[in-house]
Scaffold this motif. Structure first.
Motif, PDB file in Angstrom:
ATOM      1  N   VAL A 128       2.800  15.227   5.720  1.00 50.67           N
ATOM      2  CA  VAL A 128       3.870  15.667   6.615  1.00 50.67           C
ATOM      3  C   VAL A 128       4.443  14.463   7.353  1.00 50.67           C
ATOM      4  O   VAL A 128       5.653  14.294   7.440  1.00 50.67           O
ATOM      5  CB  VAL A 128       3.365  16.710   7.628  1.00 50.67           C
ATOM      6  CG1 VAL A 128       4.444  17.057   8.641  1.00 50.67           C
ATOM      7  CG2 VAL A 128       2.860  17.958   6.909  1.00 50.67           C
ATOM      8  N   SER A 129       3.559  13.649   7.889  1.00 51.11           N
ATOM      9  CA  SER A 129       3.986  12.457   8.598  1.00 51.11           C
ATOM     10  C   SER A 129       2.814  11.478   8.671  1.00 51.11           C
ATOM     11  O   SER A 129       1.658  11.879   8.618  1.00 51.11           O
ATOM     12  CB  SER A 129       4.480  12.795  10.008  1.00 51.11           C
ATOM     13  OG  SER A 129       3.438  13.359  10.771  1.00 51.11           O
ATOM     14  N   CYS A 189       0.853  -1.178   0.000  1.00 48.44           N
ATOM     15  CA  CYS A 189       0.000   0.000   0.000  1.00 48.44           C
ATOM     16  C   CYS A 189       0.896   1.237   0.000  1.00 48.44           C
ATOM     17  O   CYS A 189       1.830   1.322   0.798  1.00 48.44           O
ATOM     18  CB  CYS A 189      -0.906  -0.002   1.216  1.00 48.44           C
ATOM     19  SG  CYS A 189      -1.876   1.502   1.435  1.00 48.44           S
ATOM     20  N   VAL A 190       0.588   2.164  -0.900  1.00 53.25           N
ATOM     21  CA  VAL A 190       1.356   3.402  -0.953  1.00 53.25           C
ATOM     22  C   VAL A 190       0.411   4.567  -0.685  1.00 53.25           C
ATOM     23  O   VAL A 190      -0.712   4.614  -1.200  1.00 53.25           O
ATOM     24  CB  VAL A 190       2.064   3.561  -2.317  1.00 53.25           C
ATOM     25  CG1 VAL A 190       1.082   3.550  -3.468  1.00 53.25           C
ATOM     26  CG2 VAL A 190       2.926   4.810  -2.329  1.00 53.25           C
ATOM     27  N   ALA A 191       0.878   5.490   0.121  1.00 56.73           N
ATOM     28  CA  ALA A 191       0.124   6.705   0.435  1.00 56.73           C
ATOM     29  C   ALA A 191       0.697   7.874  -0.358  1.00 56.73           C
ATOM     30  O   ALA A 191       1.921   8.025  -0.453  1.00 56.73           O
ATOM     31  CB  ALA A 191       0.204   7.001   1.922  1.00 56.73           C
ATOM     32  N   ASN A 244       9.048   4.248   5.730  1.00 55.13           N
ATOM     33  CA  ASN A 244       8.616   5.618   6.003  1.00 55.13           C
ATOM     34  C   ASN A 244       9.043   6.588   4.899  1.00 55.13           C
ATOM     35  O   ASN A 244       8.325   7.538   4.593  1.00 55.13           O
ATOM     36  CB  ASN A 244       9.170   6.081   7.342  1.00 55.13           C
ATOM     37  CG  ASN A 244       8.528   5.352   8.513  1.00 55.13           C
ATOM     38  OD1 ASN A 244       7.392   4.914   8.439  1.00 55.13           O
ATOM     39  ND2 ASN A 244       9.280   5.194   9.589  1.00 55.13           N
ATOM     40  N   ALA A 245      10.175   6.345   4.293  1.00 55.85           N
ATOM     41  CA  ALA A 245      10.662   7.248   3.244  1.00 55.85           C
ATOM     42  C   ALA A 245       9.765   7.210   2.004  1.00 55.85           C
ATOM     43  O   ALA A 245       9.636   8.205   1.288  1.00 55.85           O
ATOM     44  CB  ALA A 245      12.091   6.884   2.859  1.00 55.85           C
ATOM     45  N   ILE A 257       1.060  -0.932  12.562  1.00 55.32           N
ATOM     46  CA  ILE A 257       2.451  -0.553  12.788  1.00 55.32           C
ATOM     47  C   ILE A 257       2.534   0.941  12.989  1.00 55.32           C
ATOM     48  O   ILE A 257       1.944   1.722  12.240  1.00 55.32           O
ATOM     49  CB  ILE A 257       3.365  -1.023  11.633  1.00 55.32           C
ATOM     50  CG1 ILE A 257       4.834  -0.741  11.955  1.00 55.32           C
ATOM     51  CG2 ILE A 257       2.952  -0.407  10.296  1.00 55.32           C
ATOM     52  CD1 ILE A 257       5.812  -1.452  11.015  1.00 55.32           C
ATOM     53  N   MET A 258       3.238   1.359  14.029  1.00 52.58           N
ATOM     54  CA  MET A 258       3.405   2.771  14.340  1.00 52.58           C
ATOM     55  C   MET A 258       4.667   3.299  13.656  1.00 52.58           C
ATOM     56  O   MET A 258       5.492   2.526  13.165  1.00 52.58           O
ATOM     57  CB  MET A 258       3.480   2.950  15.844  1.00 52.58           C
ATOM     58  CG  MET A 258       2.333   2.311  16.610  1.00 52.58           C
ATOM     59  SD  MET A 258       0.708   2.850  16.043  1.00 52.58           S
ATOM     60  CE  MET A 258       0.698   4.531  16.693  1.00 52.58           C
ATOM     61  N   SER A 259       4.831   4.608  13.677  1.00 45.91           N
ATOM     62  CA  SER A 259       5.962   5.221  12.988  1.00 45.91           C
ATOM     63  C   SER A 259       7.299   4.755  13.550  1.00 45.91           C
ATOM     64  O   SER A 259       8.287   4.676  12.811  1.00 45.91           O
ATOM     65  CB  SER A 259       5.873   6.744  13.052  1.00 45.91           C
ATOM     66  OG  SER A 259       5.806   7.172  14.393  1.00 45.91           O
ATOM     67  N   GLY A 260       7.311   4.430  14.835  1.00 43.70           N
ATOM     68  CA  GLY A 260       8.546   3.954  15.453  1.00 43.70           C
ATOM     69  C   GLY A 260       8.841   2.491  15.207  1.00 43.70           C
ATOM     70  O   GLY A 260       9.910   1.992  15.575  1.00 43.70           O
TER      71      GLY A 260
END
Length: 123
Positions: free
Chosen positions: A29-30, A22-24, A73-74, A51-54
């Motif tokens: 921003v985040s 899946c791509v957003a 994340n990138a 899954i969280m950002s960390g």
């Protein structure tokens, strides 16, 4: 606006594997939370992986040990590796994201859903 696009669904035999992606896209921003949900015919939508950002993850008992969620994340992408699939895993799988988007005035929070991808597991 944030758009989510899933791919990777299909038909597989019991015991097989599939990988969903899946791509957003959008003025992101985040993204704090990314997740996969599923909905089988006649049933409520349920979470299968978060899954969280960390990097912390969470799974229900029904998929624990068989499904693995990961993210880049990138690239604003999330993946779901599904192994040892069972017929009861058959459902439409939806990608979910929550975070912050950029607007001309100020950033604001968003939640977004993908259109869904069908996963069918034959016995």
């Amino acid at each position: 606006q944030v758009q989510l696009a899933e791919s990777g669904g299909g038909l597989v035999q019991a015991g097989g594997s599939l990988r969903l992606s899946c791509v957003a896209s959008g003025s992101i921003v985040s993204i704090n939370t990314m997740a996969w949900y599923r909905q089988a015919p006649g049933k409520q939508r349920e979470s299968v992986a978060t899954i969280m950002s960390g990097g912390s993850t969470n799974y229900p008992d029904s998929v624990k040990g068989r499904f693995t969620i990961s993210r880049d994340n990138a690239k604003n992408m999330v993946y779901l590796q599904m192994n040892s699939l069972k017929p009861q895993d058959t459902a439409v799988y939806y990608c979910y994201a929550a975070g912050v988007v950029r607007t001309p005035l100020r950033p604001y929070a968003f939640t977004s859903w993908g259109q869904g991808t069908q996963v069918t597991v034959s016995s």
